[in-house]
Enzyme design. Structure first.
Site, mmCIF file in Angstrom:
data_model
loop_
_atom_site.group_PDB
_atom_site.id
_atom_site.type_symbol
_atom_site.label_atom_id
_atom_site.label_comp_id
_atom_site.label_asym_id
_atom_site.label_seq_id
_atom_site.Cartn_x
_atom_site.Cartn_y
_atom_site.Cartn_z
ATOM 1 N N HIS A 76 41.833 16.141 -11.729
ATOM 2 C CA HIS A 76 41.587 14.831 -12.346
ATOM 3 C C HIS A 76 42.817 14.334 -13.100
ATOM 4 O O HIS A 76 42.712 13.800 -14.211
ATOM 5 C CB HIS A 76 40.387 14.896 -13.294
ATOM 6 C CG HIS A 76 39.061 15.087 -12.604
ATOM 7 N ND1 HIS A 76 38.348 14.048 -12.066
ATOM 8 C CD2 HIS A 76 38.338 16.199 -12.353
ATOM 9 C CE1 HIS A 76 37.228 14.501 -11.531
ATOM 10 N NE2 HIS A 76 37.200 15.821 -11.685
ATOM 11 N N ASP A 80 36.844 20.936 -14.402
ATOM 12 C CA ASP A 80 35.871 20.748 -13.319
ATOM 13 C C ASP A 80 36.550 20.208 -12.063
ATOM 14 O O ASP A 80 37.619 19.616 -12.138
ATOM 15 C CB ASP A 80 34.767 19.789 -13.757
ATOM 16 C CG ASP A 80 35.297 18.395 -14.063
ATOM 17 O OD1 ASP A 80 36.373 18.298 -14.674
ATOM 18 O OD2 ASP A 80 34.651 17.410 -13.674
ATOM 19 N N GLU A 81 35.905 20.413 -10.939
ATOM 20 C CA GLU A 81 36.293 19.807 -9.660
ATOM 21 C C GLU A 81 37.778 19.954 -9.352
ATOM 22 O O GLU A 81 38.416 19.042 -8.830
ATOM 23 C CB GLU A 81 35.879 18.329 -9.645
ATOM 24 C CG GLU A 81 34.371 18.157 -9.729
ATOM 25 C CD GLU A 81 33.934 16.705 -9.829
ATOM 26 O OE1 GLU A 81 32.864 16.368 -9.282
ATOM 27 O OE2 GLU A 81 34.644 15.907 -10.471
ATOM 28 N N ALA A 82 38.320 21.135 -9.668
ATOM 29 C CA ALA A 82 39.735 21.400 -9.390
ATOM 30 C C ALA A 82 39.870 21.933 -7.962
ATOM 31 O O ALA A 82 40.387 23.036 -7.729
ATOM 32 C CB ALA A 82 40.290 22.391 -10.410
#
Length: 528
Positions: free
Chosen positions: A273, A336-338
Site C-alpha cells: 500500500h 496487510d495485503e503485502a
C-alpha cells in the site's frame, strides 16, 4: 422506583413494565421502508451505550436560565476544561447561558473528582439527578467527560428540559473503542474529521485510527521527505486533486480529539500500500524508477524495497516525525495485503519496522497478518477477517493472542462501515458481504474468535475505507447508525440483545437529525 441492569432478562422485563423497549406500533399502509413507528423509550431506557446500572427515582432537575456548571476546587484546570466543553455542548440545544464557575457548593450541574469512587474504573462515572441539581462524579476527567455525554442524552435534542431523577453507575467493558477513517483513498479536511470526532465522542468512542497513506495518496507532511505530501498527496481515487495536512493541522486535530478524550492512532501502511511513496521518491524503488501516481482501487501490487537500506532510513524518518507529533501510545504500521512482498522478506521487514516503533517509545499496532511473521513483544494485532477467513489464519491470530498480544477486533463482515447495507446502497463495496445494522451489532467480541480468550480482546474498531466515499454526507450515511452499535459493543457489558437495542437506537434519531447527520433508516429499526 426501579433498577435497570444491562442484562437481556431485565430489558425484556422493562419492556413488559411499560418501558416500551420493544413495543413497535403497527405500521400504517403508507409507511415506507425504515419508517416503523414506536413509542420512544423513557429517558433512562434510551441511553446508548447502555449504562451498567441505572436507578430512576423521584423528580429531576430542570435546566433554567440560572443554571450553572460547577467544576469543583479552583485550580483544577482539566476539570474546568471538561466543564467548559460540556457547557458549549449544552448551550446550543438548550439556549441557556450555563456559566462555568469554580466551587462545589450550591445547586446546578456539579463536576466532582473522587479518586475512591467505586464501580467506575478510569473512564466510568456516577450521575445523580435530584431537584437541586445534577452531580457527575468520576475518578478522572475522562470519566467526567463521559458522564457529560450521558447527561446530554437525558435532555431533549432541542430545548432546555428536565434531567429525570435517578442515579447511574457506569464503566466501559473494553479499554479500546475505536473508529478508523481512511483519508488516503479520498482526502478529507481536518474540519471534516473534527466533526466525526465530535460524533464519535458523544457515544464514548475513545480512539480515532487515521489511515494516512496508501497507494492513492499520502496525507501528512514529513519534513525530511517533503515530496511525500507535495507530490504523493496530489492524487486520490478517481483522479481528484487529493490533498494533505500540514504538521500544524495534524497537531491541532490531535489536540481537538484529546480534549474530547479521543486518542489518535496514526497509520502509515507498509510494506505494501505504498505506491504514493514510491511515486514520490524513485530511490525507494528496487529499480530506481518511480511509478506513476495511482487512482484506482486495486490492492496488493506495491511494495517497499526490502533489500535497500534506504528503505529503513525512510521509515525511521517518517515514523520518528509522526511519533513526535502524536502523544498517544500507539503507532500503526499496517502490514496487510503485502502480496508483492515475499513472506520471508515481509517478516524481515516487519522486524525492523517494529524496532523503529519501539525506538520512538511507541507500541506497535498492525493488521492481523503480522501474526504470520514475528510480532514484537506487546504488539497489538487488529483482526479484519470475516466468516470466510481461512481457519489457519484465524488460528495464527489465536496463537498470537495466547502469546500475550492484545487484539482489536474489526471483522469486515461486521464492522467495516464501507460495506453496503444491502443491494440498494449506492456508496460502498460488498466484497465481505452486506452488513445491515443488525449484523453490525448482533455479536459478542468476547467470544467472536475461536480459541481467543475474552481477556485478550483490547477492544473493537469500525473502519471506514473510502474507495467509494468522497463526501461528508456519504461518510455519515455509511457510518450511522452502525457506529452506534460499535459504541455499545465496546462500552456495554454482554449480552447484547437486538430486541432491546433497536428501540434505543431508534430513540437516537431526533438527536442525529438535530445535529444534521444523515443516516440510514434500517427497515428493522422502529424509528420514532
Amino acid at each position: 422506583m426501579r433498577v435497570l441492569r444491562r442484562t437481556l432478562g431485565t430489558l425484556l422485563v422493562l419492556g413488559l413494565l411499560g418501558g416500551c423497549l420493544s413495543c413497535a406500533a403497527a405500521r400504517g399502509d403508507d409507511a415506507g421502508p425504515g419508517d416503523r413507528r414506536a413509542e420512544a423509550p423513557a429517558p433512562y431506557e434510551q441511553l446508548l451505550p447502555a449504562p451498567a446500572s441505572v436507578r430512576a427515582s423521584g423528580p429531576g432537575y430542570p435546566l433554567e436560565p440560572g443554571t450553572v456548571i460547577r467544576t469543583g476546587p479552583v485550580g483544577d484546570e482539566e476539570v474546568r476544561r471538561v466543564g467548559e466543553l460540556l457547557a458549549e455542548q449544552l448551550r446550543g440545544p438548550t439556549g441557556l447561558p450555563l456559566p462555568v464557575v469554580g466551587g462545589a457548593g450550591g445547586d446546578g450541574i456539579v463536576l466532582h473528582i473522587d479518586a475512591r469512587a467505586e464501580g467506575v474504573g478510569e473512564e466510568g462515572y456516577r450521575l445523580e439527578s435530584a431537584p437541586r441539581g445534577v452531580t457527575l462524579t468520576a475518578r478522572t476527567p475522562a470519566g467526567l467527560f463521559h458522564a457529560g455525554q450521558t447527561l446530554r442524552q437525558l435532555l431533549p435534542p432541542a430545548g432546555a428540559g428536565t434531567v429525570p431523577g435517578g442515579q447511574i453507575t457506569d464503566a466501559p467493558r473494553f479499554a479500546y473503542r475505536g473508529a478508523m477513517l481512511d483519508v488516503a483513498r479520498h482526502f478529507f479536511t481536518p474540519e471534516q474529521v473534527k466533526r466525526y470526532v465530535d460524533q464519535l465522542a458523544q457515544y464514548k468512542v475513545n480512539t480515532l485510527h487515521l489511515h494516512l497513506s496508501d497507494d492513492q495518496g499520502w496525507r501528512i507532511a514529513v519534513d525530511s521527505w517533503p515530496r511525500l505530501a507535495e507530490y504523493g498527496g496530489g492524487s486520490e481515487v478517481g483522479g481528484g486533486p487529493g490533498g494533505h495536512w500540514s504538521k500544524g493541522e495534524y497537531r491541532d486535530l490531535v489536540a481537538y480529539a484529546a480534549a474530547r478524550y479521543v486518542d489518535v492512532v496514526p497509520e502509515i501502511d507498509m510494506p505494501g500500500h505504498v505506491n504514493a511513496a514510491l511515486a514520490s521518491y524513485a530511490e525507494l524503488n528496487c529499480d530506481g524508477k518511480a511509478p506513476e501516481r495511482y487512482t484506482g482501487i486495486k490492492v496488493g501490487f506495491s511494495s517497499l524495497c526490502v533489500g535497500k537500506e534506504r528503505t529503513y532510513e525512510f521509515i525511521d524518518d517518517v515514523l520518528g516525525e509522526l511519533a513526535e507529533l502524536t502523544p498517544g501510545r500507539y503507532l500503526h504500521i499496517g502490514g496487510d495485503e503485502a502480496h508483492s512482498t515475499p513472506a520471508a522478506d515481509y517478516a524481515a521487514f516487519m522486524d525492523r519496522a517494529q524496532a523503529v516503533v519501539g525506538k520512538y517509545g511507541k507500541t506497535v499496532v498492525a493488521w492481523h497478518q503480522l501474526a504470520a511473521a514475528r510480532p514484537a513483544p506487546g504488539a497489538v494485532l487488529q483482526y479484519w477477517g470475516h466468516d470466510k477467513t481461512p481457519a489457519a489464519e484465524k488460528a495464527a491470530v489465536a496463537a498470537a493472542a495466547k502469546a500475550g498480544h492484545p487484539l482489536i477486533l474489526s471483522p469486515a463482515d461486521r464492522l467495516y462501515l464501507d460495506m453496503k447495507y444491502d443491494t440498494a446502497t449506492k456508496p460502498g463495496l460488498a466484497w465481505a458481504g452486506y452488513v445491515p445494522v443488525r449484523r453490525a451489532y448482533d455479536w459478542d467480541p468476547g467470544t467472536y474468535l475461536p480459541d481467543v480468550p475474552s481477556t485478550a480482546v483490547l477492544g473493537v474498531e469500525a473502519p471506514l475505507w473510502t474507495e467509494t466515499i468522497a463526501t461528508r454526507p456519504d461518510l455519515e450515511y455509511m457510518a450511522f447508525p452502525r457506529i452506534l452499535g460499535l459504541a455499545e459493543l465496546g462500552w456495554s457489558t454482554a449480552p447484547h440483545d437486538w430486541a432491546a437495542y433497536a428501540p434505543r437506537l431508534a430513540a437516537q434519531a431526533p438527536r442525529l437529525e438535530a445535529q444534521g447527520i444523515g443516516y440510514y433508516r434500517a427497515p428493522d429499526v422502529p424509528w420514532t
